[in-house]
Enzyme design. Structure first.
Site, PDB file in Angstrom:
ATOM      1  N   SER A  43      24.687  13.776  17.618  1.00 55.31           N
ATOM      2  CA  SER A  43      23.978  13.740  19.420  1.00 55.31           C
ATOM      3  C   SER A  43      25.224  13.021  19.666  1.00 55.31           C
ATOM      4  O   SER A  43      26.155  12.685  19.440  1.00 55.31           O
ATOM      5  CB  SER A  43      23.143  12.498  19.009  1.00 55.31           C
ATOM      6  OG  SER A  43      22.956  11.798  20.070  1.00 55.31           O
ATOM      7  N   TYR A  87      23.362  15.172  26.576  1.00 50.26           N
ATOM      8  CA  TYR A  87      21.963  15.283  27.897  1.00 50.26           C
ATOM      9  C   TYR A  87      22.550  15.148  28.587  1.00 50.26           C
ATOM     10  O   TYR A  87      23.625  16.381  28.844  1.00 50.26           O
ATOM     11  CB  TYR A  87      21.622  13.798  27.704  1.00 50.26           C
ATOM     12  CG  TYR A  87      20.652  13.154  26.728  1.00 50.26           C
ATOM     13  CD1 TYR A  87      19.850  13.479  26.479  1.00 50.26           C
ATOM     14  CD2 TYR A  87      21.165  12.176  25.711  1.00 50.26           C
ATOM     15  CE1 TYR A  87      18.697  13.347  24.841  1.00 50.26           C
ATOM     16  CE2 TYR A  87      20.839  12.072  23.774  1.00 50.26           C
ATOM     17  CZ  TYR A  87      19.298  12.330  24.015  1.00 50.26           C
ATOM     18  OH  TYR A  87      18.886  11.747  22.645  1.00 50.26           O
ATOM     19  N   THR A 142      18.941  18.599  24.999  1.00 51.10           N
ATOM     20  CA  THR A 142      18.183  17.823  24.708  1.00 51.10           C
ATOM     21  C   THR A 142      17.077  17.171  26.450  1.00 51.10           C
ATOM     22  O   THR A 142      17.898  16.736  26.824  1.00 51.10           O
ATOM     23  CB  THR A 142      18.292  16.295  24.297  1.00 51.10           C
ATOM     24  OG1 THR A 142      18.412  16.912  22.690  1.00 51.10           O
ATOM     25  CG2 THR A 142      16.943  15.705  24.062  1.00 51.10           C
ATOM     26  N   LYS A 197      15.629  22.065  23.818  1.00 47.12           N
ATOM     27  CA  LYS A 197      15.359  20.989  22.875  1.00 47.12           C
ATOM     28  C   LYS A 197      14.368  20.223  23.336  1.00 47.12           C
ATOM     29  O   LYS A 197      14.052  19.214  25.051  1.00 47.12           O
ATOM     30  CB  LYS A 197      16.125  20.169  22.341  1.00 47.12           C
ATOM     31  CG  LYS A 197      15.213  19.478  21.083  1.00 47.12           C
ATOM     32  CD  LYS A 197      16.310  18.000  20.449  1.00 47.12           C
ATOM     33  CE  LYS A 197      15.342  17.550  19.059  1.00 47.12           C
ATOM     34  NZ  LYS A 197      14.387  16.064  20.670  1.00 47.12           N
ATOM     35  N   HIS A 207      10.143  15.028  21.546  1.00 48.38           N
ATOM     36  CA  HIS A 207      10.876  13.606  21.166  1.00 48.38           C
ATOM     37  C   HIS A 207      10.665  12.164  19.920  1.00 48.38           C
ATOM     38  O   HIS A 207      11.066  11.573  20.109  1.00 48.38           O
ATOM     39  CB  HIS A 207      11.805  12.438  22.670  1.00 48.38           C
ATOM     40  CG  HIS A 207      13.437  12.110  22.255  1.00 48.38           C
ATOM     41  ND1 HIS A 207      14.404  13.297  22.983  1.00 48.38           N
ATOM     42  CD2 HIS A 207      13.848  10.918  21.535  1.00 48.38           C
ATOM     43  CE1 HIS A 207      15.462  12.848  22.881  1.00 48.38           C
ATOM     44  NE2 HIS A 207      15.236  10.805  21.873  1.00 48.38           N
ATOM     45  N   ASP A 251      10.072  20.928  15.852  1.00 51.27           N
ATOM     46  CA  ASP A 251      10.953  18.921  15.149  1.00 51.27           C
ATOM     47  C   ASP A 251      10.091  18.079  15.822  1.00 51.27           C
ATOM     48  O   ASP A 251       9.470  17.723  16.961  1.00 51.27           O
ATOM     49  CB  ASP A 251      12.163  19.379  16.455  1.00 51.27           C
ATOM     50  CG  ASP A 251      12.894  17.418  15.942  1.00 51.27           C
ATOM     51  OD1 ASP A 251      11.827  16.821  15.097  1.00 51.27           O
ATOM     52  OD2 ASP A 251      13.912  18.118  15.991  1.00 51.27           O
ATOM     53  N   ARG A 267       7.386  15.457   7.132  1.00 52.93           N
ATOM     54  CA  ARG A 267       7.184  14.540   5.911  1.00 52.93           C
ATOM     55  C   ARG A 267       7.695  15.179   4.429  1.00 52.93           C
ATOM     56  O   ARG A 267       8.240  13.964   3.693  1.00 52.93           O
ATOM     57  CB  ARG A 267       6.801  13.347   5.833  1.00 52.93           C
ATOM     58  CG  ARG A 267       6.552  12.199   7.260  1.00 52.93           C
ATOM     59  CD  ARG A 267       7.567  11.465   7.941  1.00 52.93           C
ATOM     60  NE  ARG A 267       7.508  11.077   9.043  1.00 52.93           N
ATOM     61  CZ  ARG A 267       8.664  11.540   9.909  1.00 52.93           C
ATOM     62  NH1 ARG A 267       9.105  12.375  10.439  1.00 52.93           N
ATOM     63  NH2 ARG A 267       8.048  10.439  11.119  1.00 52.93           N
ATOM     64  N   ARG A 314      14.091  10.895  11.574  1.00 51.01           N
ATOM     65  CA  ARG A 314      13.820  10.030  10.778  1.00 51.01           C
ATOM     66  C   ARG A 314      13.459   9.918   9.486  1.00 51.01           C
ATOM     67  O   ARG A 314      14.306   8.886   8.089  1.00 51.01           O
ATOM     68  CB  ARG A 314      11.998   9.702  10.909  1.00 51.01           C
ATOM     69  CG  ARG A 314      11.998   8.385  12.109  1.00 51.01           C
ATOM     70  CD  ARG A 314      10.798   8.100  12.229  1.00 51.01           C
ATOM     71  NE  ARG A 314      10.598   7.080  13.737  1.00 51.01           N
ATOM     72  CZ  ARG A 314      10.226   8.146  14.937  1.00 51.01           C
ATOM     73  NH1 ARG A 314       9.294   9.277  14.803  1.00 51.01           N
ATOM     74  NH2 ARG A 314       9.636   7.882  16.522  1.00 51.01           N
TER      75      ARG A 314
END
Length: 404
Positions: free
Chosen positions: A110, A132, A158, A256, A280, A311, A315, A335
């Protein structure tokens, strides 16, 4: 094999260990979603509505997970999605990048990350730089030229974030700087999580809330919130702006945040090489459907013309296989690898990727598929109303994503 002190067998266990290790404010910032957390919850819960159609007999003795994304050969169809300041571990994005390199996959960095692009590319040459639309064209050009000079292999722009004053519902307050006042305020949390603080002390610095990749040459890095403020003051890009950015970059380019087929078509029209179907992580417009629900319509529209990635909500390795069966080239995770990073640094991120790799292999075996390319929608069962939107989950009022 059961989990041990240094190894865990599920992403859910990585999350449990992260929660145990991190100060509540840091953990809460990872978990929070916009408004009621409806979209964040649906991102993962929607996968549970998709089933498999196993095949027995003649299963392949070897299964191939390798694929290519934005010109980069990767050994499994899982990439690390770019996420902002990674204060969960002292080595932050560098540790995550090393883990991705060890697993043979790409790292998304990022522009709001806490480590410089040069350091991350050194840790993993397969780094994709994310930006961004912040500042005027000259500032944006300088930012992406720096990434290109550092060796970034692709650029991600993004678009899936709105400036909602109620975003990150449930997220604790985050200080702009770790000055004496902020340290005094959060000291009780540090006392409750001594291993977290000792980790930073061993590295001889405190969590850094500045974003070095947003600084022009000769400038001091702004804080996350200073960069965020500049972003809020920048008029949003048009598709012609994005065409300019793609041409200025001149290399592999991803958009994205696509959730509509019409936007996917526009991404193709400006010459993008890939799109990420993403909301997001549930931090955009709450009430939007989970990413996996909108994937089929986007694949139907542009799947033969552009690389489509998924995206949001992955999990398990099984989730990745479901997305690929519906037409995704690969998936991106956020995450889960941050939980691994918090739980055990670089080794924890590698652990998460190993868990996902194993799950993908098991699913390929159960479906009788020798490679990702063999997967198809017929390998899944899907409710007739699957693509209509998020379900009214009882947990939506208190965001608690599926963890088991």
């Amino acid at each position: 094999m059961a989990s041990t002190a240094t190894w865990f067998e599920t992403v859910a266990e990585a999350q449990r260990r992260a929660r145990k290790r991190l100060p509540p404010s840091v953990y809460g910032a990872l978990l929070a979603g916009t408004e009621q957390g409806i979209t964040m919850t649906d991102n993962s819960r929607a996968f549970d509505e998709l089933g498999f159609r196993p095949q027995v007999g003649d299963q392949p003795s070897e299964r191939d997970q390798a694929t290519t994304v934005l010109g980069q050969h990767i050994s499994l169809p899982v990439l690390l999605s770019p996420t902002g300041v990674q204060a969960v571990h002292p080595e932050a994005e560098v540790a995550a990048a090393r883990a991705a390199a060890a697993a043979g996959t790409a790292m998304g960095l990022s522009s709001f990350g806490s480590r410089a692009i040069e350091d991350v590319v050194q840790a993993n040459p397969q780094t994709f730089f994310q930006t961004y639309w912040v500042g005027d064209r000259d500032r944006i050009a300088r930012r992406v030229e720096r990434a290109k000079a550092a060796g970034a292999k692709a650029l991600i722009v993004t678009l899936d974030w709105v400036f909602d004053s109620r975003r990150d519902w449930g997220s604790p307050p985050i200080p702009e700087r770790l000055d004496l006042k902020a340290m005094a305020r959060f000291a009780p949390e540090g006392v409750r999580r001594p291993r977290y603080m000792l980790g930073w002390l061993r590295h001889r610095h405190l969590p850094d809330l500045t974003v070095p990749n947003m600084a022009d040459p000769g400038e001091d890095p702004p804080t996350f919130f200073q960069a965020y403020g500049e972003w809020m003051q920048t008029p949003p890009p048009t598709w012609e702006d994005l065409r300019w950015l793609r041409e200025r970059w001149g290399g592999p380019f991803m958009v994205k945040g696509v959730t509509r087929p019409t936007d996917a078509r526009k991404a193709v029209d400006i010459g993008a090489d890939a799109i990420s179907v993403s909301n997001h992580g549930g931090n955009n417009l709450d009430g939007a459907p989970g990413s996996i629900r909108v994937l089929p319509s986007i694949v139907d529209e542009v799947g033969d013309e552009i690389e489509v990635l998924l995206d949001g909500g992955v999990r398990r390795g099984l989730d990745a296989v479901k997305a690929i069966a519906l037409g995704a080239r690969a998936v991106m995770i956020g995450r889960p690898y941050l939980w691994g990073l918090a739980a055990n640094g670089q080794a924890g991120v590698e652990n998460v990727l190993d868990v996902l790799r194993s799950g993908i292999d098991e699913a390929l075996f159960g479906l009788g598929r020798a490679s990702l390319a063999d997967l198809e929608p017929g390998d899944l069962t899907m409710p007739s109303d699957f693509t209509l939107g998020p379900r009214p989950y009882p947990a939506a009022q208190t965001p608690r994503p599926r963890t088991a």
